[in-house]
Design a protein around this motif. Structure first.
Motif, PDB file in Angstrom:
ATOM      1  N   THR A   1      -7.151 -10.475   2.971  1.00 41.32           N
ATOM      2  CA  THR A   1      -7.037 -10.011   1.594  1.00 41.32           C
ATOM      3  C   THR A   1      -5.882 -10.741   0.920  1.00 41.32           C
ATOM      4  O   THR A   1      -4.812 -10.895   1.520  1.00 41.32           O
TER       5      THR A   1
ATOM      6  N   TYR B   1       0.316  -6.581  -1.811  1.00 38.52           N
ATOM      7  CA  TYR B   1      -1.026  -6.943  -2.265  1.00 38.52           C
ATOM      8  C   TYR B   1      -1.061  -7.178  -3.777  1.00 38.52           C
ATOM      9  O   TYR B   1      -0.296  -6.577  -4.535  1.00 38.52           O
TER      10      TYR B   1
ATOM     11  N   VAL C   1      -7.177  -3.289  -5.619  1.00 39.12           N
ATOM     12  CA  VAL C   1      -6.755  -4.452  -4.833  1.00 39.12           C
ATOM     13  C   VAL C   1      -7.695  -5.613  -5.139  1.00 39.12           C
ATOM     14  O   VAL C   1      -8.915  -5.443  -5.210  1.00 39.12           O
TER      15      VAL C   1
ATOM     16  N   GLU D   1       0.851  -1.190   0.000  1.00 35.16           N
ATOM     17  CA  GLU D   1       0.000   0.000   0.000  1.00 35.16           C
ATOM     18  C   GLU D   1       0.888   1.242   0.000  1.00 35.16           C
ATOM     19  O   GLU D   1       1.938   1.267   0.651  1.00 35.16           O
TER      20      GLU D   1
ATOM     21  N   GLN E   1      -2.548 -11.649  -0.617  1.00 42.43           N
ATOM     22  CA  GLN E   1      -1.305 -10.903  -0.444  1.00 42.43           C
ATOM     23  C   GLN E   1      -0.149 -11.857  -0.197  1.00 42.43           C
ATOM     24  O   GLN E   1      -0.342 -13.043   0.059  1.00 42.43           O
TER      25      GLN E   1
ATOM     26  N   ARG F   1       2.761 -11.682   2.573  1.00 38.46           N
ATOM     27  CA  ARG F   1       3.101 -10.905   3.773  1.00 38.46           C
ATOM     28  C   ARG F   1       4.414 -11.403   4.359  1.00 38.46           C
ATOM     29  O   ARG F   1       4.544 -12.570   4.723  1.00 38.46           O
TER      30      ARG F   1
ATOM     31  N   TYR G   1      -7.002  -3.115   1.816  1.00 33.46           N
ATOM     32  CA  TYR G   1      -5.737  -2.986   2.531  1.00 33.46           C
ATOM     33  C   TYR G   1      -5.957  -3.216   4.031  1.00 33.46           C
ATOM     34  O   TYR G   1      -7.033  -2.952   4.577  1.00 33.46           O
TER      35      TYR G   1
END
Length: 271
Positions: A214, A195, A204, A171, A216, A218, A209
């Motif tokens: 969501t 993302y 997205v 983000e 992604q 990470r 976010y």
């Protein structure tokens, strides 16, 4: 005879879907392999153990539950690269990452990812990329680059058979110039989410976010000893909805590239 390689490809595709098809996410755990070498300033081969994961396994945004960490590993990955190049041109090094069935070395090969020699992370077309020829003859490729105006933000492009599928990046804030961080929650320090975005609308995919569910990739906190003394990292992949085992394999390769191009470099600079 030409029929046998085709049969092997089809069997490989079936095996890959069997392994990854029902997984909502993956936990990619880099081992502290060669930690003594790293303490002396050398770069060891990267080794990973991979298990299934659900978004609910992430606790406080930055760490993985003990139950998830102890799940049975389903894949094992090991980097193959030249020792001299790895230690004197680590950012640009060519490598192959061989992924095998099972949680330990010695399983049957499932796929392999190839990274050619490239320039370090930059804004040109010669920046790091990783490609894979997946079972069934499909090809996927990931590339990381610096985009403008976010000149300090790494962006990843994921494509299959030359079709642009995802843009992957954190983000942004400050008009797109910086990564959005939240020091109080540890975002940007203890963890960092990348993302999936639609390459056309830039939206997205699959959520919002700051939501752990969501889709992604990470980067997680690996523990004080691992973070301070090694370049080993843990990553949680939450897949976009409706993707098959072939695409999940390609996104695993994107995760390896994210580690090599961004976090390995950052840790080596800090250490």
């Amino acid at each position: 005879m030409q029929a046998k390689p085709q049969q092997q490809s089809m069997l490989g595709a079936g095996k890959l879907n069997q392994i990854l098809g029902d997984k909502r996410g993956l936990l990619v755990k880099q081992t502290p392999r060669g930690c003594l070498l790293e303490l002396m300033g050398c770069t060891a081969k990267s080794e990973y153990k991979i298990s299934g994961m659900n978004p609910g396994d992430i606790q406080d945004g930055y760490k993985i539950s003990e139950t998830a960490m102890n799940k049975e590993n389903i894949l094992y990955a090991l980097e193959e690269s030249n020792c001299l190049i790895r230690n004197f041109a680590a950012e640009s090094r060519p490598m192959t990452v061989v992924v095998t069935d099972g949680g330990e070395a010695g399983g049957a090969e499932v796929m392999r990812f190839v990274k050619p020699a490239t320039f370090p992370l930059c804004s040109c077309n010669c920046c790091p990329l990783m490609s894979v020829e997946l079972p069934g003859g499909q090809k996927a490729e990931s590339q990381v680059y610096i985009d403008f105006p976010g000149c300090l933000i790494p962006h990843f492009k994921y494509q299959e058979n030359d079709k642009h599928i995802y843009n992957v990046h954190p983000e942004k804030c400050c008009g797109g110039f910086c990564i959005s961080c939240d020091i109080c929650k540890g975002k940007g320090t203890l963890y960092m989410p990348f993302y999936f975005h639609d390459p056309n609308t830039k939206a997205v995919i699959g959520g919002e976010y700051d939501d752990p569910s969501t889709p992604q990739i990470r980067k997680l906190w690996a523990g004080l000893a691992m973070e301070c003394c090694t370049t080993a990292d843990n990553f949680a992949i939450t897949f976009p909805p409706g993707v098959d085992g072939i695409r999940k394999a390609g996104l695993l390769g994107l995760t390896f590239l994210l580690d090599f191009a961004v976090f390995e470099k950052k840790k080596e600079s800090n250490n």
